[in-house]
Scaffold this motif. Structure first.
Motif, PDB file in Angstrom:
ATOM      1  N   THR A 202       0.886  -1.113   0.058  1.00  0.00           N
ATOM      2  CA  THR A 202      -0.008  -0.126  -0.001  1.00  0.00           C
ATOM      3  C   THR A 202       0.842   1.231  -0.073  1.00  0.00           C
ATOM      4  N   ALA A 204       0.801   4.878   1.040  1.00  0.00           N
ATOM      5  CA  ALA A 204      -0.010   5.682   1.810  1.00  0.00           C
ATOM      6  C   ALA A 204      -0.320   7.153   1.136  1.00  0.00           C
ATOM      7  N   GLU A 341      -8.354   2.474   9.077  1.00  0.00           N
ATOM      8  CA  GLU A 341      -7.081   2.726   9.169  1.00  0.00           C
ATOM      9  C   GLU A 341      -6.042   1.483   8.762  1.00  0.00           C
TER      10      GLU A 341
END
Length: 575
Positions: A202, A204, A341
């Protein structure tokens, strides 16, 4: 007839007498030979289930010759014998770190060390100091920042260029599953707001602008890592020697490398052939679950090249099944307490994992599966169970391992014993420092957090434990892991009474997980992990008798001597 019987009896008596004399003579000759080293006036911990006792150990060559009371053992000394007065300190089998990354840690020792920095200003100061001290390095690299040091668990976007504006920088989180980089590094990698997330990773991004913040989880780290300067063979060799010397400082004589490759193995072998590998290394081979016959043949060739040996060997493979709870990439049976999150775990599909484990098990490999979350732990145990149903037991038996086990569901506790699986845990990771634990616990919620690092529950259900540090993900010092396992407190003693104290282990049980239990986990219990005649002379001497110290003063005892292969390889300067 009577005369013949009499003659037979006489011959038998003579034969028995001669054999007995040879045995006694051999024993006498054994103890009358040279004695190289004696450690006396120690509290000897055999790590074999028996209680520690006041005594001494005599060493000849690289083996323990005699264990007993100090007066008895010291009678064996010769003019050339070196004697060490333990002054009542604890004498233990050399620590065996059952899970670390030795070469990676050695390289990290030459980078910005962020493990001791617990706040954002402290992290910034450590990076800035390192960058200033190394102005000629093309990259600024560091390791060890903790998620809890930053609001929201990740460094903010404005931090990435404030600390290192003049060259690319990459800082790896303590657990190795997240990195943050500055704008120069993002530009080198071509990462923009339009860059998609890679497989098992991922990038961010700012939720308002979509711009990358510089935080990269799991597989996304490779987008930047592939642009790092190559590490030369000489640099790797120096890093390995540096890591070995650090291990000696903490009484570690054996390690189990939880990642490895053919190139890394050549370095170990080079040091071994040069008689310069002063640490026993059992290394896994890092693989993924997409096994085929070609890859299996490569693995078999590697195992044949580095077979069972007291100094260096392979025989295990390492598979990744998830990430970590701190990075919110661990695979969980129920959603995280803050799912928005969280990042998707880089989990191996259950069927692919079972297939890979079954193929490896059929060929006698030991399988180590990285599994932090309770879903990943269950999936690992399912894979071991499927292999046991399909294959006959390998000649040396099954000792498959689940690495980390940060949290395990209660229903899976007895499966460790039933499957003969080893819980390879790093109790130091569960040190209840608020910076480390608060965010971890908040990710799970109070009910699940109470099951964190459930060493006592696993052991109570019959499971075998092997302890390590995870270095460089945490400090190497085994005493910190012992303190966390025995007291469930930080080094300064908080919280009072311990964090979920029902999971505390006895000191003896925790020590065995670092010695005899770790030796069992690497198929080495026949030669190390215990203090007994005939075992390899790998020992660690502590400054105090930890069995008499109050539990909350365990860290008062420091390593004064590390003995490897019968020789003192570390002596504390003021000793």
């Amino acid at each position: 007839m009577a005369a013949r019987l009499t003659a037979l009896i006489v011959v038998t008596i003579v034969a028995v007498t001669v054999i007995a004399g040879l045995i006694v003579g051999a024993q006498r000759d054994d103890y009358s030979g040279p004695i190289d080293l004696i450690v006396f006036d120690a509290k000897v911990f055999p790590a074999d289930g028996t209680a520690p006792f006041e005594g001494a150990v005599a060493i000849r060559g690289n083996q323990i010759l005699r264990v007993g009371r100090s007066r008895e053992v010291r009678r064996l000394r010769r003019p050339q014998t070196v004697e060490i007065d333990a002054r009542g300190g604890a004498l233990l089998p050399g620590f065996n770190d059952a899970h670390l990354h030795l070469l990676r840690a050695g390289l990290a020792m030459d980078r910005a060390n962020l493990l001791g920095a617990t706040t954002q200003p402290a992290i910034e100061a450590a990076i800035a100091a390192f960058a200033s001290a190394h102005p000629d390095r093309p990259w600024v690299l560091g390791h060890g920042w903790d998620y809890g040091a930053f609001p929201g668990g990740l460094p903010a976007r404005d931090l990435r260029d404030r600390v290192v504006p003049d060259r690319p920088a990459l800082m790896t989180a303590r657990d190795g599953h997240t990195s943050w980089v500055n704008s120069r590094a993002l530009a080198l990698a071509g990462i923009t707001r339009r860059t998609p997330n890679p497989a098992n990773g991922t990038i961010a991004k700012d939720p308002r602008t979509g711009e990358p913040t510089g935080a990269l989880r799991e597989g996304a780290q490779e987008l930047v890592r592939r642009h790092l300067p190559d590490v030369t063979r000489d640099e790797r060799r120096i890093a390995l020697r540096r890591a070995i010397a650090e291990a000696h400082r903490y009484g570690i004589t054996s390690v189990q490398n939880a990642s490895g490759s053919a190139d890394e193995f050549e370095l170990y072998d080079e040091l071994r052939r040069a008689h310069d590998l002063h640490l026993r290394v059992y290394s896994a081979v890092s693989i993924d679950a997409s096994l085929d016959e070609t890859r299996l043949a490569e693995l078999e060739a590697l195992r044949a090249k580095y077979p069972d040996d007291a100094l260096f060997k392979t025989g295990a493979v390492k598979l990744m099944d998830d990430g970590t709870i701190a990075a919110r990439t661990a695979a969980m049976l129920a959603p995280y307490a803050s799912p928005s999150e969280s990042a998707p775990p880089p989990a191996t599909a259950g069927e692919a994992l079972r297939r890979a484990v079954t193929m490896l098990d059929a060929r006698g490999w030991q399988v180590m599966i990285h599994a932090a979350g309770d879903a990943a732990v269950r999936q690992a145990l399912d894979a071991f169970e499927a292999a046991a149903r399909t294959n006959p037991a390998p000649a040396r038996g099954r000792r498959h391992r689940v690495e980390h086990v940060e949290i395990v569901d209660a229903a899976d506790l007895p499966r460790f014993d039933a499957l003969g699986a080893i819980a390879s845990m790093q109790p130091g990771h569960g040190t209840p420092d608020p910076v480390r634990i608060d965010g971890w616990a908040a990710s799970l919620g109070p009910e699940r957090a109470a099951r964190g690092w459930a060493c006592a529950s696993i052991a109570g259900a019959g499971g075998r434990l092997a302890f390590g540090s995870g270095w460089p993900a945490a400090a190497l010092d085994p005493r910190l892991g012992l303190n966390a396992a025995v007291n469930r407190v930080t080094p300064d003693g908080t919280p009072h009474g311990g964090w979920h104290p029902e999971q505390r282990l006895t000191l003896a049980r925790a020590l065995e997980a670092y010695t005899s239990g770790a030796a069992y986990a690497s198929f080495d219990e026949h030669r190390k992990g215990r203090i007994a005649p005939g075992m390899l002379a790998d020992l660690v001497l502590l400054s105090k008798d930890i069995f008499e110290l109050p539990a909350d003063r365990l860290l008062d005892a420091v390593v004064t001597h590390t003995i490897f292969d019968g020789r003192v390889v570390y002596e504390r300067p003021e000793t």
